[in-house]
Write a protein that holds these residues in place. Structure first.
Motif, PDB file in Angstrom:
ATOM      1  N   VAL A  13      -8.999  -0.718   5.600  1.00  0.00           N
ATOM      2  CA  VAL A  13      -7.828  -0.595   6.465  1.00  0.00           C
ATOM      3  C   VAL A  13      -7.394   0.864   6.606  1.00  0.00           C
ATOM      4  CG1 VAL A  13      -6.979  -2.937   6.125  1.00  0.00           C
ATOM      5  CG2 VAL A  13      -6.380  -1.172   4.466  1.00  0.00           C
ATOM      6  N   GLU A  14      -6.757   1.171   7.726  1.00  0.00           N
ATOM      7  CA  GLU A  14      -6.293   2.525   8.028  1.00  0.00           C
ATOM      8  C   GLU A  14      -4.981   2.797   7.299  1.00  0.00           C
ATOM      9  OE1 GLU A  14      -4.736   5.118  11.903  1.00  0.00           O
ATOM     10  OE2 GLU A  14      -5.303   2.993  12.102  1.00  0.00           O
ATOM     11  N   GLN A  15      -4.907   3.918   6.598  1.00  0.00           N
ATOM     12  CA  GLN A  15      -3.689   4.281   5.874  1.00  0.00           C
ATOM     13  C   GLN A  15      -2.764   5.065   6.798  1.00  0.00           C
ATOM     14  OE1 GLN A  15      -4.393   6.030   2.052  1.00  0.00           O
ATOM     15  NE2 GLN A  15      -2.303   5.638   1.362  1.00  0.00           N
ATOM     16  N   LEU A  16      -1.584   4.491   7.092  1.00  0.00           N
ATOM     17  CA  LEU A  16      -0.609   5.116   7.979  1.00  0.00           C
ATOM     18  C   LEU A  16       0.387   5.970   7.214  1.00  0.00           C
ATOM     19  CD1 LEU A  16       0.197   2.019  10.246  1.00  0.00           C
ATOM     20  CD2 LEU A  16      -1.482   3.835  10.670  1.00  0.00           C
ATOM     21  N   ASP A  17       0.702   5.546   6.002  1.00  0.00           N
ATOM     22  CA  ASP A  17       1.618   6.266   5.128  1.00  0.00           C
ATOM     23  C   ASP A  17       1.241   5.909   3.688  1.00  0.00           C
ATOM     24  OD1 ASP A  17       3.705   7.817   4.215  1.00  0.00           O
ATOM     25  OD2 ASP A  17       5.200   6.956   5.563  1.00  0.00           O
ATOM     26  N   THR A  18       1.964   6.390   2.717  1.00  0.00           N
ATOM     27  CA  THR A  18       1.581   6.182   1.313  1.00  0.00           C
ATOM     28  C   THR A  18       1.367   4.715   0.980  1.00  0.00           C
ATOM     29  OG1 THR A  18       2.859   8.147   0.717  1.00  0.00           O
ATOM     30  CG2 THR A  18       2.212   6.666  -1.076  1.00  0.00           C
ATOM     31  N   PHE A  19       2.272   3.855   1.459  1.00  0.00           N
ATOM     32  CA  PHE A  19       2.190   2.433   1.148  1.00  0.00           C
ATOM     33  C   PHE A  19       2.130   1.558   2.403  1.00  0.00           C
ATOM     34  CE2 PHE A  19       4.450   4.340  -2.511  1.00  0.00           C
ATOM     35  CZ  PHE A  19       3.539   3.999  -3.506  1.00  0.00           C
ATOM     36  N   LEU A  20       1.669   2.117   3.500  1.00  0.00           N
ATOM     37  CA  LEU A  20       1.603   1.369   4.761  1.00  0.00           C
ATOM     38  C   LEU A  20       0.206   1.494   5.360  1.00  0.00           C
ATOM     39  CD1 LEU A  20       3.615  -0.291   6.512  1.00  0.00           C
ATOM     40  CD2 LEU A  20       3.888   1.762   7.921  1.00  0.00           C
ATOM     41  N   PHE A  21      -0.374   0.354   5.742  1.00  0.00           N
ATOM     42  CA  PHE A  21      -1.749   0.310   6.231  1.00  0.00           C
ATOM     43  C   PHE A  21      -1.823  -0.573   7.474  1.00  0.00           C
ATOM     44  CE2 PHE A  21      -1.753   1.196   1.760  1.00  0.00           C
ATOM     45  CZ  PHE A  21      -2.792   2.085   1.545  1.00  0.00           C
ATOM     46  N   ASN A  44      -7.828  -4.248  -0.546  1.00  0.00           N
ATOM     47  CA  ASN A  44      -8.317  -2.907  -0.228  1.00  0.00           C
ATOM     48  C   ASN A  44      -7.149  -1.930  -0.109  1.00  0.00           C
ATOM     49  OD1 ASN A  44      -9.000  -0.831   2.178  1.00  0.00           O
ATOM     50  ND2 ASN A  44     -10.866  -1.282   1.031  1.00  0.00           N
ATOM     51  N   ALA A  45      -6.076  -2.370   0.548  1.00  0.00           N
ATOM     52  CA  ALA A  45      -4.896  -1.516   0.694  1.00  0.00           C
ATOM     53  C   ALA A  45      -4.232  -1.266  -0.649  1.00  0.00           C
ATOM     54  CB  ALA A  45      -3.914  -2.163   1.668  1.00  0.00           C
ATOM     55  N   ALA A  46      -4.004  -2.324  -1.422  1.00  0.00           N
ATOM     56  CA  ALA A  46      -3.296  -2.185  -2.694  1.00  0.00           C
ATOM     57  C   ALA A  46      -4.061  -1.289  -3.668  1.00  0.00           C
ATOM     58  CB  ALA A  46      -3.072  -3.566  -3.312  1.00  0.00           C
ATOM     59  N   ALA A  47      -5.384  -1.437  -3.721  1.00  0.00           N
ATOM     60  CA  ALA A  47      -6.193  -0.660  -4.667  1.00  0.00           C
ATOM     61  C   ALA A  47      -6.117   0.828  -4.368  1.00  0.00           C
ATOM     62  CB  ALA A  47      -7.640  -1.146  -4.631  1.00  0.00           C
ATOM     63  N   ARG A  48      -5.869   1.180  -3.139  1.00  0.00           N
ATOM     64  CA  ARG A  48      -5.822   2.597  -2.761  1.00  0.00           C
ATOM     65  C   ARG A  48      -4.474   3.246  -3.092  1.00  0.00           C
ATOM     66  NH1 ARG A  48      -8.124   1.686   3.104  1.00  0.00           N
ATOM     67  NH2 ARG A  48      -7.366   3.802   3.478  1.00  0.00           N
ATOM     68  N   THR A  49      -3.539   2.463  -3.641  1.00  0.00           N
ATOM     69  CA  THR A  49      -2.267   3.020  -4.105  1.00  0.00           C
ATOM     70  C   THR A  49      -2.222   3.095  -5.630  1.00  0.00           C
ATOM     71  OG1 THR A  49      -1.073   0.900  -4.320  1.00  0.00           O
ATOM     72  CG2 THR A  49      -1.157   1.913  -2.127  1.00  0.00           C
ATOM     73  N   ILE A  50      -3.374   2.826  -6.292  1.00  0.00           N
ATOM     74  CA  ILE A  50      -3.465   2.769  -7.745  1.00  0.00           C
ATOM     75  C   ILE A  50      -4.522   3.766  -8.216  1.00  0.00           C
ATOM     76  CG2 ILE A  50      -4.074   1.296  -9.715  1.00  0.00           C
ATOM     77  CD1 ILE A  50      -1.611   0.265  -8.519  1.00  0.00           C
ATOM     78  N   ASP A  51      -4.324   4.370  -9.373  1.00  0.00           N
ATOM     79  CA  ASP A  51      -5.350   5.214  -9.970  1.00  0.00           C
ATOM     80  C   ASP A  51      -6.627   4.397 -10.150  1.00  0.00           C
ATOM     81  OD1 ASP A  51      -6.938   6.462 -12.205  1.00  0.00           O
ATOM     82  OD2 ASP A  51      -5.295   7.925 -12.111  1.00  0.00           O
ATOM     83  N   SER A  52      -7.770   4.987  -9.818  1.00  0.00           N
ATOM     84  CA  SER A  52      -9.036   4.260  -9.843  1.00  0.00           C
ATOM     85  C   SER A  52      -9.425   3.779 -11.236  1.00  0.00           C
ATOM     86  CB  SER A  52     -10.161   5.133  -9.272  1.00  0.00           C
ATOM     87  OG  SER A  52     -10.327   6.313 -10.045  1.00  0.00           O
ATOM     88  N   PRO A  72      -3.494  -6.055  15.869  1.00  0.00           N
ATOM     89  CA  PRO A  72      -3.584  -5.417  14.554  1.00  0.00           C
ATOM     90  C   PRO A  72      -2.698  -6.136  13.527  1.00  0.00           C
ATOM     91  CG  PRO A  72      -3.153  -3.804  16.286  1.00  0.00           C
ATOM     92  CD  PRO A  72      -2.955  -5.153  16.901  1.00  0.00           C
ATOM     93  N   ILE A  73      -3.031  -5.942  12.261  1.00  0.00           N
ATOM     94  CA  ILE A  73      -2.242  -6.489  11.165  1.00  0.00           C
ATOM     95  C   ILE A  73      -1.698  -5.319  10.350  1.00  0.00           C
ATOM     96  CG2 ILE A  73      -2.227  -8.008   9.151  1.00  0.00           C
ATOM     97  CD1 ILE A  73      -4.749  -9.350  10.272  1.00  0.00           C
ATOM     98  N   ILE A  74      -0.400  -5.323  10.095  1.00  0.00           N
ATOM     99  CA  ILE A  74       0.240  -4.289   9.293  1.00  0.00           C
ATOM    100  C   ILE A  74       0.345  -4.788   7.851  1.00  0.00           C
ATOM    101  CG2 ILE A  74       2.339  -2.941   8.926  1.00  0.00           C
ATOM    102  CD1 ILE A  74       0.739  -2.106  11.388  1.00  0.00           C
ATOM    103  N   PHE A  75      -0.085  -3.954   6.905  1.00  0.00           N
ATOM    104  CA  PHE A  75      -0.024  -4.287   5.485  1.00  0.00           C
ATOM    105  C   PHE A  75       0.980  -3.359   4.801  1.00  0.00           C
ATOM    106  CE2 PHE A  75      -4.090  -5.830   6.930  1.00  0.00           C
ATOM    107  CZ  PHE A  75      -4.245  -7.034   6.264  1.00  0.00           C
TER     108      PHE A  75
END
Length: 286
Positions: A13-21, A44-52, A72-75
């Motif tokens: 998913v495309e990251q629009l802001d820190t916690f918005l996709f 996929n969105a949630a994992a990209r806001t967490i340390d790997s 589109p779907i906003i996450f």
């Protein structure tokens, strides 16, 4: 005919802001967005806001409204907890200003501990000895010029081989227990998030319909209202989806217009790598 790279582009998913996709849908022969797609895009969105270094160990989701594959779907990811060992993310997927899906995902710092597992069911055929579902369907439907083939993932994306296939047009009642081997086609990167996203994507496939296997419903399909109501998933250890995995499914109970279904993912060498559970709506209309 879709290719694996098209699916990966859709699920990343495309990251629009820190916690918005924002995500789009890969059009499939379904009346609504495939539930596994929304599940995969959410994780996929949630994992990209967490340390790997933190890996997801559980996901609990509800499907609230049918998704429109043309929009589109906003996450919206809510970072509700960042602790010493665990992180929690709440994800709400929206279309047209309304929530179509929500879930909670828990991430854990990788730790060692006591281990045991239930083994791969005895007597499970190996994928090398099975025909692909796509080849089998094409062979059967070639005999029925007036019938349209059911939805199935194209072989160009993933090779699926069922161990106890029912006839796609006139199935006999069967035990509510079956499974299939699968392997996404093409060599994937070593990124754990890619493999986990694709595993989540396929986890919704054939899970709900497990509860239909004991019932002769093929001739009543136009009277059945079916939908996934919720979906839970537990990730036991890292996995590669470009290698053979077996998805064992069962449905212990159906009643009240709902079927309860469970799933277990095994590696080719018999390691239990993930588990699922889901309730599906199966309403027979008059």
């Amino acid at each position: 005919m879709y290719k694996l790279n098209q699916l990966l582009d859709t699920l990343e998913v495309e990251q629009l802001d820190t916690f918005l996709f924002r995500g789009n849908s890969l059009p499939l022969a379904l009346p609504r967005v495939y539930g596994g797609q929304v599940l995969a895009q959410a994780i996929n969105a949630a994992a990209r806001t967490i340390d790997s270094e933190r890996q997801p160990h559980s996901m609990h989701a509800y499907f609230l409204r049918p998704g429109d594959a043309k929009r589109p779907i906003i996450f919206d990811v809510d970072p509700i907890r960042d602790g010493g060992s665990f992180n929690t993310r709440r994800v709400v997927a929206k279309q047209n200003g309304a929530a179509i899906f929500n879930c909670s995902i828990s991430f854990q710092k990788v730790e060692k501990g006591l281990e045991h597992q239930m083994d791969l069911p005895e007597g499970t055929p190996m994928p090398e000895d099975l025909e692909s579902d796509q080849a089998r369907n094409e062979r059967i439907y070639a005999q029925y010029s007036d019938k349209s083939a059911p939805f199935i993932f194209p072989l160009s994306m993933v090779d699926i081989r069922s161990t106890q296939p029912q006839h796609p047009i006139d199935p006999e009642p069967a035990e509510p227990e079956h499974g299939f081997w699968f392997r996404f086609n093409g060599k994937l990167s070593d990124d754990l998030n890619v493999h986990r996203t694709l595993l989540t994507y396929i986890s919704d496939y054939k899970l709900m319909t497990t509860g239909l296997r004991p019932h002769r419903v093929r001739g009543l399909m136009e009277k059945i209202q079916g939908a996934s109501l919720d979906h839970s998933m537990w990730f036991h250890q890292p996995v590669r989806v470009d290698e053979w995995l077996y998805y064992h499914l069962d449905s212990p109970k159906s009643g009240g217009s709902r079927a309860f279904n469970r799933g277990s993912f095994y590696s080719h060498d018999g390691r239990l790598v993930a588990s699922t559970a889901q309730e599906g709506l199966i309403r027979v209309r008059d």
